[in-house]
Design an enzyme around this catalytic site. Structure first.
Site, PDB file in Angstrom:
ATOM      1  N   VAL A 101       1.093  -1.192   0.131  1.00  0.00           N
ATOM      2  CA  VAL A 101       0.021   0.458   0.027  1.00  0.00           C
ATOM      3  C   VAL A 101       0.985   1.238  -0.220  1.00  0.00           C
ATOM      4  O   VAL A 101       1.959   1.217   0.884  1.00  0.00           O
ATOM      5  CB  VAL A 101      -1.024   0.097   1.500  1.00  0.00           C
ATOM      6  CG1 VAL A 101      -2.110   1.029   1.297  1.00  0.00           C
ATOM      7  CG2 VAL A 101      -2.110  -1.247   1.301  1.00  0.00           C
ATOM      8  N   SER A 102       1.003   1.871  -1.163  1.00  0.00           N
ATOM      9  CA  SER A 102       1.125   3.325  -1.281  1.00  0.00           C
ATOM     10  C   SER A 102       0.361   4.861  -0.869  1.00  0.00           C
ATOM     11  O   SER A 102      -0.225   4.142  -1.312  1.00  0.00           O
ATOM     12  CB  SER A 102       2.277   3.600  -3.063  1.00  0.00           C
ATOM     13  OG  SER A 102       2.494   4.916  -2.498  1.00  0.00           O
ATOM     14  N   PRO A 103       1.543   5.292  -0.529  1.00  0.00           N
ATOM     15  CA  PRO A 103       0.724   6.599  -0.051  1.00  0.00           C
ATOM     16  C   PRO A 103       0.735   7.877  -1.929  1.00  0.00           C
ATOM     17  O   PRO A 103      -0.075   8.862  -1.607  1.00  0.00           O
ATOM     18  CB  PRO A 103       1.227   7.121   0.958  1.00  0.00           C
ATOM     19  CG  PRO A 103       2.490   7.047   0.803  1.00  0.00           C
ATOM     20  CD  PRO A 103       2.275   6.054   0.438  1.00  0.00           C
TER      21      PRO A 103
END
Length: 597
Positions: free
Chosen positions: A330-332
């Site tokens: 999960v990347s911001p």
């Protein structure tokens, strides 16, 4: 960054799920609750920042200060208790834990030990490095850094001391809700390898849910703190950033604490007038801010004004923490991934640009301003946390309990569905490790998804440690780039024996895992734990049981992916879903007598 142990990481789930069963015990009591917070910033110059493994990324200032935040819950003075510590750090460290528990023992005896204290990192990639004890994690920091280590140890100890001193009768409320647009899947092609039927059960390829706890003092009815778990990487600040920062999780905590402080001030009134007017408060803080000047001779912008440099909760004892969960994929950087040379989207299957991973970079919502991106992602989390906090009414009731064990993951027999028995491997780093991610690209010549290593890199690898035939066969389909589990010069390169822990707070189960579960691996783990509790908890657990994953806790063993994702070689450690009977019998001799289903 991926450390893989082939099938071995499935046993993380084996131990945690099995341990969950033994928490089905009767009994409840009034809770004692306490919170604490302590500065853990450490060195702010000429120290490598932990996370991206970029040797050129050395601290050259502070974005904002780092903190350790702790909550303690107990069943009365003599009942069971546990402490959960949230660090503005990349991950936890066994070396830090050892020193912390030595100090706690001198103060409290056996009240707080490795068994009932969980120390978890937010996974910021902008905290000082050099505090872990394995070679693969200290190469870029050029070895152990005493200042980094001491700052974290002191902060963990003092935050626990504060929480212990502040223990008082209280209640704990729980609430859950979704955070929108704070994370995207940075390996979508790997996620698509999971079964279509399984993927169809979910509306997104990331977990959006935030689980929040609200701690309330029974005597006053006022809240003393709040902790939540939600998955998004601490990589809003890039691999070229030189400022010490808690990234989006640390910023969200600051925003939340400041919101609570200003709300509390506004709510306190006598005969209709505020105890302190907003104007007076603002004036005092502006006067203090005069001591803080702009750096580099630059004029302060709106976001770096003198008033923005001062915490609004300076005199508040309220503690708000934003903890990490199953964050592996999960990347911001929610705008997507683009090639820096053409501006076009990156290759879908390999996250590269014409074969070059270094040109493929994820963009945050404030692109090209990474500090703005950090703020936006932080605000999106903080806003949901505030909403959940204000509407939290469901109380946690029931037993406080915990289970803990060490497991040697290099040689564990695992029984799969269909009665096939396999065995785990020593640790190894593959091509996907060298390729990095879209948040922090790796080495030229590698791509995510590679199953072959070119002869030049093999020669360099063999100069350090040629992997054994057993290791290469065991790790397949991953090509072994560095056989870290077989490397011990000048000391161990990777952990082999890992701590596994589970905490129970009424109907909430916290799984303390030493790594980064991907979205689907985390879903499988939570689901398997809940199923086991419901079917083997002797009727004590119901559908209101919540299970959260506290990632990067107590130590670090990198990524944990599903078997299907592992086959794609973007995330290289894999986890299998076992049958419940085996899970229960696996830990039977260690914990207590458990009837098999």
């Amino acid at each position: 960054m991926q450390e893989e142990m082939g099938l071995r990481v499935f046993s993380v789930a084996v131990s945690v799920i099995s341990a969950a069963v033994v928490l089905a015990m009767c009994g409840s009591a009034e809770y004692l609750i306490g919170v604490g917070s302590y500065d853990m910033t450490g060195p702010a110059a000429e120290v490598n920042l932990m996370g991206y493994a970029n040797i050129d990324q050395k601290a050259a200032g502070i974005h904002f200060r780092l903190r350790a935040r702790t909550f303690i819950v107990a069943e009365g003075e003599k009942g069971p208790r546990f402490a959960f510590v949230n660090l503005d750090a990349g991950m936890a460290s066994q070396l830090v834990n050892i020193k912390v528990f030595e100090r706690l023992k001198s103060k409290y005896g056996d009240l707080y030990t490795e068994e009932n204290v969980a120390i978890s990192g937010t996974h910021t990639h902008a905290g000082p490095g050099g505090y872990l004890q394995y070679m693969v994690y200290t190469i870029t920091s050029m070895g152990f850094v005493q200042q980094s280590f001491d700052a974290i140890v002191d902060a963990v100890e003092q935050s626990i001391v504060q929480a212990h001193r502040n223990l008082k009768p209280g209640s704990i409320h729980i609430n859950q809700g979704d955070v929108d647009n704070a994370g995207v899947n940075r390996s979508p092609s790997a996620y698509l390898m999971n079964p279509e039927k399984e993927r169809a059960r979910y509306t997104a390829d990331v977990d959006k849910q935030m689980t929040l706890l609200k701690f309330v003092d029974n005597a006053t009815g006022k809240s003393i703190g709040s902790f939540n778990w939600h998955a998004t990487h601490g990589t809003s600040m890039s691999r070229d950033n030189k400022l010490v920062s808690g990234d989006n999780k640390g910023a969200a905590a600051r925003f939340f604490e400041d919101w609570f402080a200003t709300t509390s001030i506004a709510a306190n009134s006598v005969n209709g007038s505020r105890l302190s007017s907003r104007r007076d408060i603002k004036q005092r803080k502006l006067q203090k801010a005069q001591l803080s000047k702009a750096t580099g001779g630059k004029i302060c912008s709106k976001g770096s004004s003198q008033s923005a440099k001062v915490r609004k909760n300076e005199d508040s004892s309220f503690v708000g923490a934003f903890c990490q969960s199953n964050v592996g994929d999960v990347s911001p950087n929610v705008l997507g991934t683009f090639c820096t040379d053409t501006g076009k989207p990156c290759d879908f299957n390999h996250s590269s640009c014409n074969g070059n991973v270094q040109l493929c970079i994820g963009r945050g919502p404030g692109y090209p301003n990474e500090i703005l991106s950090t703020r936006i992602i932080a605000e999106r989390q903080a806003q949901v946390a505030i909403k959940l906090f204000k509407s939290a009414t469901e109380k946690l009731t029931g037993k406080i309990d915990y289970r803990f064990t060490y497991l040697n993951f290099t040689d564990i027999k695992v029984k799969l569905d269909g009665n096939q028995t396999v065995k785990t491997c020593p640790a190894a780093l593959g091509a996907g490790f060298a390729a990095g991610t879209t948040d922090g690209p790796g080495i030229f010549g590698f791509q995510q998804g590679d199953t072959e290593i070119n002869p030049m890199w093999k020669d360099l690898r063999n100069g350090l440690q040629k992997p054994s035939k057993y290791q290469e066969d065991c790790q397949s389909p991953k090509p072994v780039l560095l056989s870290t589990g077989e490397m011990f010069n000048p000391y161990a390169w990777a952990p082999a024996i890992l701590p596994i822990q589970i905490l129970r707070l009424g109907q909430l189960i916290i799984l303390s895992v030493p790594g980064e579960f991907t979205t689907m691996a985390g879903r499988r783990l939570r689901e398997a734990v809940k199923e086991t509790l419901l079917s083997n908890g002797k009727g004590e657990f119901g559908n209101d049981t919540r299970v959260v994953i506290a990632g990067l806790t107590n130590t670090y063993s990198q990524y944990i992916a599903t078997r299907e994702e592992y086959s794609h070689q973007r995330y290289e450690v894999r986890i299998e879903k076992q049958n419940t009977q085996y899970l229960i019998s696996y830990l039977h001799p260690y914990y207590c007598q458990i009837s098999e289903p």
